[in-house]
Design an enzyme around this catalytic site. Structure first.
Site, PDB file in Angstrom:
ATOM      1  N   GLN A  52       7.318   3.710  -0.772  1.00 18.64           N
ATOM      2  CA  GLN A  52       6.077   3.057  -1.186  1.00 18.64           C
ATOM      3  C   GLN A  52       4.993   3.367  -0.150  1.00 18.64           C
ATOM      4  O   GLN A  52       4.525   2.492   0.586  1.00 18.64           O
ATOM      5  CB  GLN A  52       6.296   1.547  -1.372  1.00 18.64           C
ATOM      6  CG  GLN A  52       7.251   1.202  -2.496  1.00 18.64           C
ATOM      7  CD  GLN A  52       6.771   1.692  -3.851  1.00 18.64           C
ATOM      8  OE1 GLN A  52       5.598   1.574  -4.189  1.00 18.64           O
ATOM      9  NE2 GLN A  52       7.678   2.255  -4.644  1.00 18.64           N
ATOM     10  N   HIS A  65       6.335   4.033   5.009  1.00 18.69           N
ATOM     11  CA  HIS A  65       5.620   5.066   5.765  1.00 18.69           C
ATOM     12  C   HIS A  65       4.845   5.983   4.831  1.00 18.69           C
ATOM     13  O   HIS A  65       5.244   6.195   3.694  1.00 18.69           O
ATOM     14  CB  HIS A  65       6.601   5.875   6.615  1.00 18.69           C
ATOM     15  CG  HIS A  65       7.349   5.016   7.587  1.00 18.69           C
ATOM     16  ND1 HIS A  65       8.661   4.668   7.399  1.00 18.69           N
ATOM     17  CD2 HIS A  65       6.940   4.414   8.731  1.00 18.69           C
ATOM     18  CE1 HIS A  65       9.045   3.882   8.390  1.00 18.69           C
ATOM     19  NE2 HIS A  65       8.027   3.713   9.209  1.00 18.69           N
ATOM     20  N   CYS A 110       9.347   9.362   9.738  1.00 17.48           N
ATOM     21  CA  CYS A 110      10.500   8.483   9.861  1.00 17.48           C
ATOM     22  C   CYS A 110      11.737   9.179   9.302  1.00 17.48           C
ATOM     23  O   CYS A 110      11.641  10.277   8.769  1.00 17.48           O
ATOM     24  CB  CYS A 110      10.241   7.198   9.069  1.00 17.48           C
ATOM     25  SG  CYS A 110      10.057   7.507   7.294  1.00 17.48           S
ATOM     26  N   CYS A 138      10.846   2.218   2.070  1.00 20.17           N
ATOM     27  CA  CYS A 138      10.152   2.949   3.128  1.00 20.17           C
ATOM     28  C   CYS A 138       8.662   2.763   2.872  1.00 20.17           C
ATOM     29  O   CYS A 138       8.168   3.119   1.802  1.00 20.17           O
ATOM     30  CB  CYS A 138      10.512   4.432   3.124  1.00 20.17           C
ATOM     31  SG  CYS A 138       9.503   5.369   4.300  1.00 20.17           S
ATOM     32  N   CYS A 147      13.529   7.471   7.005  1.00 22.91           N
ATOM     33  CA  CYS A 147      13.836   6.717   5.786  1.00 22.91           C
ATOM     34  C   CYS A 147      13.068   7.208   4.561  1.00 22.91           C
ATOM     35  O   CYS A 147      13.501   6.968   3.436  1.00 22.91           O
ATOM     36  CB  CYS A 147      13.595   5.222   5.996  1.00 22.91           C
ATOM     37  SG  CYS A 147      11.930   4.771   6.506  1.00 22.91           S
ATOM     38  N   ARG A 148      11.967   7.888   4.754  1.00 21.56           N
ATOM     39  CA  ARG A 148      11.189   8.348   3.601  1.00 21.56           C
ATOM     40  C   ARG A 148      11.933   9.483   2.907  1.00 21.56           C
ATOM     41  O   ARG A 148      12.184  10.526   3.485  1.00 21.56           O
ATOM     42  CB  ARG A 148       9.803   8.811   4.036  1.00 21.56           C
ATOM     43  CG  ARG A 148       8.930   9.255   2.879  1.00 21.56           C
ATOM     44  CD  ARG A 148       7.516   9.567   3.374  1.00 21.56           C
ATOM     45  NE  ARG A 148       6.781  10.394   2.456  1.00 21.56           N
ATOM     46  CZ  ARG A 148       6.142   9.942   1.381  1.00 21.56           C
ATOM     47  NH1 ARG A 148       6.163   8.659   1.104  1.00 21.56           N
ATOM     48  NH2 ARG A 148       5.495  10.761   0.590  1.00 21.56           N
ATOM     49  N   ASP A 190      14.397  10.238 -10.296  1.00 21.22           N
ATOM     50  CA  ASP A 190      13.632  11.037 -11.255  1.00 21.22           C
ATOM     51  C   ASP A 190      12.763  12.096 -10.577  1.00 21.22           C
ATOM     52  O   ASP A 190      11.982  12.751 -11.231  1.00 21.22           O
ATOM     53  CB  ASP A 190      12.760  10.127 -12.122  1.00 21.22           C
ATOM     54  CG  ASP A 190      11.691   9.394 -11.324  1.00 21.22           C
ATOM     55  OD1 ASP A 190      11.896   9.155 -10.117  1.00 21.22           O
ATOM     56  OD2 ASP A 190      10.646   9.052 -11.919  1.00 21.22           O
ATOM     57  N   ASP A 200      16.443   5.040  -7.396  1.00 18.56           N
ATOM     58  CA  ASP A 200      15.009   5.064  -7.191  1.00 18.56           C
ATOM     59  C   ASP A 200      14.415   3.960  -8.067  1.00 18.56           C
ATOM     60  O   ASP A 200      15.054   3.504  -9.021  1.00 18.56           O
ATOM     61  CB  ASP A 200      14.446   6.438  -7.578  1.00 18.56           C
ATOM     62  CG  ASP A 200      12.953   6.509  -7.379  1.00 18.56           C
ATOM     63  OD1 ASP A 200      12.472   6.141  -6.288  1.00 18.56           O
ATOM     64  OD2 ASP A 200      12.252   6.918  -8.323  1.00 18.56           O
ATOM     65  N   ASP A 217      10.585   3.506  -9.364  1.00 15.40           N
ATOM     66  CA  ASP A 217       9.633   3.911 -10.399  1.00 15.40           C
ATOM     67  C   ASP A 217      10.140   5.139 -11.150  1.00 15.40           C
ATOM     68  O   ASP A 217      10.428   6.168 -10.563  1.00 15.40           O
ATOM     69  CB  ASP A 217       8.267   4.207  -9.769  1.00 15.40           C
ATOM     70  CG  ASP A 217       7.766   3.027  -8.929  1.00 15.40           C
ATOM     71  OD1 ASP A 217       7.887   1.886  -9.395  1.00 15.40           O
ATOM     72  OD2 ASP A 217       7.282   3.269  -7.811  1.00 15.40           O
TER      73      ASP A 217
END
Length: 180
Positions: free
Chosen positions: A59, A93, A99, A91, A101-102, A128, A9, A11
């Site tokens: 995002q 979306h 979707c 991603c 991918c999220r 996280d 991941d 952030d």
């Protein structure tokens, strides 16, 4: 022989998340991007051990209209220039169910694994948040939660390991996490 990967991941794992009211948010600009201590060294150790290093990041603010795509791309360009990464999958979306991918959906991991000959069962997802852990579990990866104390629900699938930083996650991957 298939490759192994570490999916990361963004952030809160690679860079400092902006925490407001117990919830993590991305930096608002490339100038706010702060790579966390020990991240470059941890990634270098994983790369030296032969792992493919792939950022998988949601995002949704792009779809929501609160962050321009150019800002996300500039943040990623700065990360790619600074860190030894093989790819950054994003991603854009805005809503769950829109979707595959999220995260917590595993689409980003599955597509990268298929495209690059990655053995997902011998790979890892480091995140996280519950979404990261559940996406990794759905893809068949071993999962590592970097505990940040956010005010949100726990993952549906317990992580294989919990630690406090990417450096600690790399230690676990390189020692105890050798077999699927």
């Amino acid at each position: 022989m298939k490759r192994r990967a570490v999916y990361l991941d963004r952030d809160g794992v690679l860079n400092r998340a902006v925490v407001r009211d117990g919830k993590p948010y991305p930096p608002a600009s490339p100038t706010e991007l702060e790579i966390l201590p020990g991240v470059p060294e941890a990634l270098a150790r994983l790369r030296d051990a032969g792992f493919r290093l792939v950022v998988v990041t949601n995002q949704p603010d792009v779809a929501r209209g609160t962050t321009p795509l150019s800002t996300v791309e500039a943040i990623h360009a700065r990360m790619a220039a600074t860190l030894p990464l093989d790819a950054i999958e994003t991603c854009l979306h805005g809503h769950d169910g829109e979707c595959d991918c999220r995260k917590p959906q595993p689409g980003m991991l599955l597509r990268d694994g298929a495209a690059h000959g990655v053995d997902l069962r011998a790979s890892f997802m480091v995140g996280d948040r519950w979404r990261d852990i559940d996406a990794g579990a759905a893809a068949g990866c071993r999962t590592i939660l970097i505990e940040a104390g956010y005010d949100e629900r726990a993952p549906a699938h317990p992580p294989h390991h919990v630690c406090g930083s990417l450096a600690e996650a790399a230690d676990w991957i390189l020692s105890e996490g050798k077999s699927p």
